[in-house]
Design a protein around this motif. Structure first.
Motif, PDB file in Angstrom:
ATOM      1  N   SER A   1       0.799  -1.231   0.000  1.00 40.81           N
ATOM      2  CA  SER A   1       0.000   0.000   0.000  1.00 40.81           C
ATOM      3  C   SER A   1       0.828   1.276   0.000  1.00 40.81           C
ATOM      4  CB  SER A   1      -0.921   0.016   1.231  1.00 40.81           C
ATOM      5  OG  SER A   1      -1.801  -1.082   1.235  1.00 40.81           O
ATOM      6  N   LYS A   2       2.138   1.149   0.041  1.00 43.72           N
ATOM      7  CA  LYS A   2       2.964   2.349   0.231  1.00 43.72           C
ATOM      8  C   LYS A   2       2.849   3.354  -0.917  1.00 43.72           C
ATOM      9  CE  LYS A   2       7.266   0.087  -1.302  1.00 43.72           C
ATOM     10  NZ  LYS A   2       8.594  -0.397  -0.827  1.00 43.72           N
ATOM     11  N   GLN A   3       2.536   2.862  -2.123  1.00 43.23           N
ATOM     12  CA  GLN A   3       2.390   3.803  -3.239  1.00 43.23           C
ATOM     13  C   GLN A   3       1.176   4.704  -3.061  1.00 43.23           C
ATOM     14  OE1 GLN A   3       1.807   0.565  -3.413  1.00 43.23           O
ATOM     15  NE2 GLN A   3       0.326  -0.006  -5.002  1.00 43.23           N
ATOM     16  N   TYR A   4       0.220   4.262  -2.235  1.00 42.13           N
ATOM     17  CA  TYR A   4      -0.960   5.083  -1.948  1.00 42.13           C
ATOM     18  C   TYR A   4      -0.783   5.915  -0.675  1.00 42.13           C
ATOM     19  CZ  TYR A   4      -2.956   1.773  -5.283  1.00 42.13           C
ATOM     20  OH  TYR A   4      -3.188   1.002  -6.397  1.00 42.13           O
ATOM     21  N   ILE A   5       0.122   5.487   0.180  1.00 44.24           N
ATOM     22  CA  ILE A   5       0.397   6.232   1.421  1.00 44.24           C
ATOM     23  C   ILE A   5       1.313   7.423   1.146  1.00 44.24           C
ATOM     24  CG2 ILE A   5       1.414   6.102   3.738  1.00 44.24           C
ATOM     25  CD1 ILE A   5       0.848   3.054   3.636  1.00 44.24           C
ATOM     26  N   ALA A   6       2.338   7.195   0.357  1.00 48.38           N
ATOM     27  CA  ALA A   6       3.402   8.183   0.145  1.00 48.38           C
ATOM     28  C   ALA A   6       2.915   9.576  -0.257  1.00 48.38           C
ATOM     29  CB  ALA A   6       4.398   7.649  -0.883  1.00 48.38           C
ATOM     30  N   PRO A   7       1.954   9.699  -1.191  1.00 48.52           N
ATOM     31  CA  PRO A   7       1.536  11.050  -1.612  1.00 48.52           C
ATOM     32  C   PRO A   7       0.849  11.863  -0.512  1.00 48.52           C
ATOM     33  CG  PRO A   7       0.854   9.389  -3.220  1.00 48.52           C
ATOM     34  CD  PRO A   7       1.287   8.655  -1.994  1.00 48.52           C
ATOM     35  N   ASN A   8       0.463  11.207   0.569  1.00 45.82           N
ATOM     36  CA  ASN A   8      -0.280  11.895   1.627  1.00 45.82           C
ATOM     37  C   ASN A   8       0.608  12.570   2.664  1.00 45.82           C
ATOM     38  OD1 ASN A   8      -2.679  10.881   0.464  1.00 45.82           O
ATOM     39  ND2 ASN A   8      -2.482   8.981   1.624  1.00 45.82           N
ATOM     40  N   PHE A   9       1.925  12.367   2.553  1.00 44.19           N
ATOM     41  CA  PHE A   9       2.854  12.928   3.535  1.00 44.19           C
ATOM     42  C   PHE A   9       4.030  13.597   2.828  1.00 44.19           C
ATOM     43  CE2 PHE A   9       0.674   9.390   5.556  1.00 44.19           C
ATOM     44  CZ  PHE A   9       0.244   9.963   6.747  1.00 44.19           C
TER      45      PHE A   9
END
Length: 227
Positions: A38-46
């Motif tokens: 899921s990190k590709q979806y988490i990264a843009p949020n921070f």
């Protein structure tokens, strides 16, 4: 232009992501295959996130990982951990990580899977988090358990839809924490300011009209008339 802004607002709020004002930069995420997917979806949020994720990773490897993060200057603000899917952990593992965190915020995400150690890991995480003021629990179990539409057949690894679901949940939990923390500080400041305003001993509340103290023994009739 207005149309573009409107679409941007819809995309941000429609995703379920909370837009926070003061979320730390350089957050470090450490996890196993669950977080890795899921990190590709988490990264843009921070802002400037750092990921150290690996398939089949055991919790027992966390002390070594955190040691390297500290030595390499990577652990600057906040640590987010999602481990325990592949096995149990010891008090020593947890305590060492908290010692190395040196007062920084550490979020531990519990587990949701079908293996027999699931409940033991989650119970222990809850107990250990309660022992440290800078440790916080993210309850993935309560949020995801039984929602099979978000998982592959193994009921452990999120499918494509579940990966976005996981990322939104994790993002919201972290940002919500800092939003609420900021609100508490603001409320505390407001309360302190109100207290000062209502305190008669505060010099700032003195309007210059001090009370006149009169010694009746020294007053003459003419003086009394003036009062």
């Amino acid at each position: 232009m207005k149309k573009i802004l409107f679409m941007l607002v819809v995309l941000i709020f429609g995703s379920g992501i909370i837009v926070a004002g003061e979320v730390p930069e350089d957050i470090v995420f450490v996890g196993d295959s669950i977080m890795d997917s899921s990190k590709q979806y988490i990264a843009p949020n921070f802002k400037n996130p750092y990921f150290d994720t690996k398939i089949s990773r055991q919790f027992s490897t966390l002390p070594g990982i955190v040691t390297k993060l500290v030595e390499n200057g990577k652990l600057k603000t906040t640590l987010v951990v999602h481990l325990g899917t592949n096995g149990k952990f010891t008090d020593k593992d947890f305590d060492y990580v908290m010692k190395m965190a040196n007062g920084k915020d550490v979020f531990f995400m519990n587990t949701a899977h079908k293996d027999p150690w699931e409940q033991e890991v989650n119970k222990k995480l809850k107990e250990k988090v309660a022992q440290y003021p800078n440790a916080y629990l993210i309850d993935w179990y309560s949020y995801a358990k039984g929602k099979n539409q978000y998982f592959y057949k193994d009921r452990t690894h999120p499918n494509d839809k579940g990966q976005r679901y996981y990322a939104d949940f994790l993002t919201n939990e972290i940002k919500k924490h800092y939003l609420e923390e900021n609100k508490e500080e603001e409320n505390k400041d407001t309360k302190n300011n109100d207290s000062l305003k209502n305190n008669p001993s505060n010099p700032q509340n003195n309007d210059g009209n001090s009370e006149k103290i009169i010694d009746l023994r020294n007053l003459t009739k003419d003086t009394i008339k003036n009062y």
